[in-house]
Write an enzyme that holds these catalytic residues in place. Structure first.
Site, short mmCIF file in Angstrom:
data_model
loop_
_atom_site.label_atom_id
_atom_site.label_comp_id
_atom_site.label_asym_id
_atom_site.label_seq_id
_atom_site.Cartn_x
_atom_site.Cartn_y
_atom_site.Cartn_z
N GLU A 126 0.88 -1.06 -0.05
CA GLU A 126 -0.12 0.01 -0.12
C GLU A 126 0.94 1.18 0.19
O GLU A 126 0.58 2.30 -0.70
CB GLU A 126 -0.92 0.00 1.41
CG GLU A 126 -2.11 -1.11 1.28
CD GLU A 126 -1.56 -2.41 1.32
OE1 GLU A 126 -0.56 -2.30 1.84
OE2 GLU A 126 -2.17 -3.24 0.92
N HIS A 196 -11.86 -5.50 7.91
CA HIS A 196 -12.66 -5.49 6.68
C HIS A 196 -13.75 -4.52 6.88
O HIS A 196 -14.80 -4.55 5.79
CB HIS A 196 -13.12 -6.83 6.20
CG HIS A 196 -11.92 -7.55 5.69
ND1 HIS A 196 -11.41 -8.45 6.61
CD2 HIS A 196 -11.58 -8.00 4.40
CE1 HIS A 196 -10.39 -9.14 6.00
NE2 HIS A 196 -10.25 -8.86 4.64
#
Lengths: 410, 397
Positions: A126, A196
């Site tokens: 990322e 999540h």
């Protein structure tokens, strides 16, 4: 096959039970902890965890942007990206697994249409993805980066806050990475657990130099995403993943279950590109007694709360979708509070330090004498996003309704 | 056939002299151990690698078979429970990656066979197999998946967050567990008890920056850390060729010596682990192992696994390299066990898993009060603010 029948059964039960089934005992009562016992015995438990905590309410169709097509959230995102890549020859899309269409199908067909040099996968990094995106943007090309889940954005936090946000400032406007847009699935999804389901908008709200945008529906998403991409500032676009279509198992399971759930969350979205201005909140419903502010999925929750309040208490609510988190539309919210005198803000992120605290603080500064009751914040608990306790953690309509009632009776 | 076997086993178990007669049968018909040849490992910065032959005793063989079969059945059961919506969340199984670790059983059991229970292990989210091999029962694992209080993390963690003694999880953010593993190795070195730390990550995570930071620190301070890359050729939907500039993951440690191991062969994994552990224990510093494995299913339960690779590829691997089948064939062909015996183990394992699934479904969920627990270490307990100012939870740790 089992999955199909199970899902079909679930949908039938959903329709039959109605969203209020389990919470009937809580209606009209104070939410003392004793009422919130999990019904662990029997099939009740299985049923309750499958009922979503909101009902998606599509907006009426607009004809002002030309021909429209029925789309759900991920399709409207694909449409927006398609328009961007067509209009702007320097636009590129990259991120983890975007080439085959992405884990939420947001980039389906784009690689075939525009080529693998414009839509490509990155390795799992990322920090690298965002840093790389900043580099592309600084040269003037349009970079659309995808972070697979908002929970994974933290390795990139340094790049966003220290590099992207401050580029224009520290170079005295010589350089900027304004053509960078970061897209990321955001928010609770029913079963995402700790990693999540997070809503990290508050972390980024603390950083001048970037814009954070969260849509509530397919029509809003396309317009806002196109505005973010064209905006000359680095933008983070959070997409409520629970609104993409049905959550979890049904993402790629049998066609008929997907279709059933998809039908519920579709709207008429224009095929041609269009823009929705950033930093402008939208008043979805006018009212005179209470102002309700939310963004993303939570807007649908407070819409239901407003309907409940009107029906049961005769209270007229003004609903505002904030849309852009920073820089946020102070004027619209304050004007509304001056009119109504009461404010309730709701979001899934934890209470302490959540964006509601910023709104609350600013509103009490600007509209102190107009307030009839303390500003109410209905948010997630100050715990990590729980796995098994999710239905109790999220600020559902009953908690909002209860807070609203207390405000009215203040 | 199965009914007959069940009847036969019932008859046998009825007789009180069964153990004695079984032993007689065993010593008469089966070999005690056998030597097998295993694949040579590719080496990086090492002069010699693990041995190419190994001895497998009958006892060990049966133990490994049982463990592998348990892990596979457990994962298939978890798969089933997920489809029935009794398990929720993003399920990453061990069977071939994601939820069930089909084919990854050789890794868990093989690694465990090469180390001591006092050694430490940390991995990413494909943790169910390791939780079992590190000592927890199937009941606790399945109960954790269904989110009940009998689970190893009291139902609060779910699939990705399983912990046991000397097993540090169970981590959702890939790559983040590798610096943690290096830290555990530092503690091992400090404590001086000759322990090592196995730090696992996948081929996708191998591209994370923090892993290289951990390599540097481990090599600099000669930490007893075994970095293990479980390479199943796909990071979610991206194949290794398209994600990594160098797919020789065992060489990516650069200044750290490495070996590439056939991850589908449990004996190969065991020998390599023994070799690596001995290397670390002798104080030479960290070592890197790449386990070449494969996954049948998709990345997680939401991924069908066929949108980025062909079904033929999956079928081919399934028929040729299945680790349980490999071990079974070896044992039967060298007379270490009989087919019936192994089938009996299958039956027992199946029953154990069924019981565990029953428990996992029937166990009550943790009480709502626990929502606020374990945030901080706090004495006295403090109050956690809830969704609005009238909801408060006590936080106890």
């Amino acid at each position: 096959m089992a999955a199909v029948s199970v899902t079909a059964g679930r949908l039938l039960r959903l329709r039959a039970a109605g969203a209020e089934g389990y919470w009937r005992r809580l209606r009209g009562t104070g939410l003392a902890r004793s009422f919130l016992q999990p019904a662990s015995a029997g099939e009740d438990a299985a049923q309750t965890r499958q009922v979503a905590h909101f009902t998606f309410q599509p907006d009426p169709e607009t004809r002002e942007y030309g021909q429209t097509q029925k789309m759900n959230l991920f399709q409207s995102i694909t449409s927006a990206l398609d328009n961007s890549l067509a209009k702007d020859p320097t636009a590129v899309i990259f991120g983890e697994d975007v080439a085959f269409g992405g884990v939420f199908r947001c980039t389906v067909g784009l690689r075939d249409k525009y080529g693998k040099d414009r839509v490509f996968n990155t390795p799992l990094c990322e920090q690298g993805i965002v840093g790389f995106g900043i580099g592309i943007a600084v040269t003037g090309a349009t970079a659309i980066a995808e972070i697979q889940f908002a929970d994974y954005i933290f390795p990139a936090f340094d790049q966003i806050v220290n590099e992207a946000a401050k580029y224009r400032y520290r170079s005295g406007d010589l350089f900027n990475c304004g053509s960078l847009t970061i897209r990321s699935p955001w928010g609770c999804v029913g079963h995402g657990a700790l990693y999540h389901s997070q809503s990290p908008e508050a972390f980024f709200a603390h950083c001048p130099g970037i814009k954070v945008v969260i849509p509530r529906s397919p029509f809003q998403a396309k317009g806002l995403l196109l505005s973010c991409i064209e905006d000359k500032n680095p933008c983070i676009f959070f997409e409520p993943k629970i609104l993409y279509r049905a959550a979890g198992l049904n993402i790629m399971s049998s066609p008929c279950s997907v279709l059933n759930d998809k039908k519920k969350k579709m709207e008429q979205v224009p095929v041609e590109p269009y823009n929705i201005p950033l930093s402008q909140a939208e008043v979805i419903q006018e009212g005179s007694d209470v102002t309700l502010v939310a963004w993303g999925t939570q807007v649908h929750v407070i819409r239901e709360v407003a309907a409940m309040a009107q029906e049961k208490l005769g209270v007229s609510c003004e609903i505002i979708d904030l849309r852009t988190i920073i820089p946020w539309d102070v004027d619209t919210v304050c004007k509304s509070v001056i009119k109504t005198g009461r404010l309730l803000i709701s979001h899934e992120a934890p209470l302490t330090g959540g964006f509601a605290s910023e709104i609350s603080s600013t509103v009490q500064e600007e509209c102190f004498l107009n307030l009839e009751a303390p500003i109410s914040r209905v948010c997630g608990y100050d715990t990590p996003f729980p796995h098994i306790f999710e239905p109790f953690y999220i600020p559902d309509k009953w908690k909002c309704y209860d807070a609203l009632r207390k405000m009215i009776n203040y | 056939m199965r009914k007959m076997l069940a009847a036969v086993s019932r008859v046998l178990s009825g007789a009180a002299q069964k153990p004695a007669s079984r032993v007689l049968v065993a010593s008469r018909n089966f070999a005690n151990d056998a030597t097998f040849e295993i694949k040579k490992c590719d080496l990086h910065r090492l002069e010699e690698g693990p041995p190419v032959t190994t001895v497998l005793t009958r006892e060990d063989g049966l133990k490994y078979y049982r463990m592998m079969q348990t892990v596979r059945r457990m994962e298939l059961k978890a798969d089933q429970l997920y489809k029935q919506k009794i398990i929720r969340g993003f399920c990453h199984l061990c069977d071939g990656q994601s939820f069930p670790p089909l084919t990854q059983e050789a890794c868990c059991v093989g690694l465990e066979a090469g180390i001591n229970p006092t050694d430490h292990l940390i991995t990413a989210y494909r943790a169910h197999g390791f939780t079992f091999t590190r000592g927890l029962s199937v009941r606790e694992i399945l109960a954790e998946l269904t989110g009940r209080r009998g689970g190893c993390a009291k139902g609060k963690g779910g699939s990705m967050h399983m912990y046991a003694k000397n097993f540090y999880g169970g981590n959702g953010i890939v790559g983040a567990q590798v610096p943690l593993g290096a830290g555990i190795a530092l503690a091992c070195k400090y404590n001086g008890k000759d322990e090592v730390c196995l730090t696992l990550y996948g081929d996708g995570a191998a591209n994370q920056g923090q892993i290289f930071e951990a390599y540097n620190m481990a090599a600099l301070w000669k930490l007893p850390c075994i970095f293990i890359c479980e390479n199943n050729r796909y990071g979610m939907g991206t194949s290794v060729e398209r994600a990594a500039a160098s797919t020789d993951y065992y060489k990516r440690g650069d200044f750290i010596p490495g070996l590439r191991v056939d991850g589908m062969d449990i004996l190969c994994v065991r020998e390599a682990t023994r070799f690596a552990a001995a290397y670390c224990r002798s104080g030479k510093g960290p070592i890197l192992m790449e386990l070449q494995t494969y996954r049948y299913h998709g990345h997680s339960m939401s991924d069908p696994g066929v949108s980025y690779r062909t079904r033929e590829e999956i079928q081919e691997v399934r028929s040729k390299s299945d680790p349980i089948m490999l071990l079974k064939d070896r044992m039967v062909n060298s007379n270490l066990a009989s087919v019936e015996e192994l089938k009996e183990i299958d039956v027992e394992v199946r029953k154990e898993i069924e019981d565990a699934a029953q428990f996992a479904t029937a166990d009550p969920e943790p009480p709502l009060e626990e929502l606020g627990h374990h945030i901080y270490s706090s004495n006295p307990p403090f109050e956690v603010r809830g969704a609005n100012q009238w909801i408060k939870f006590k936080s106890v740790s």
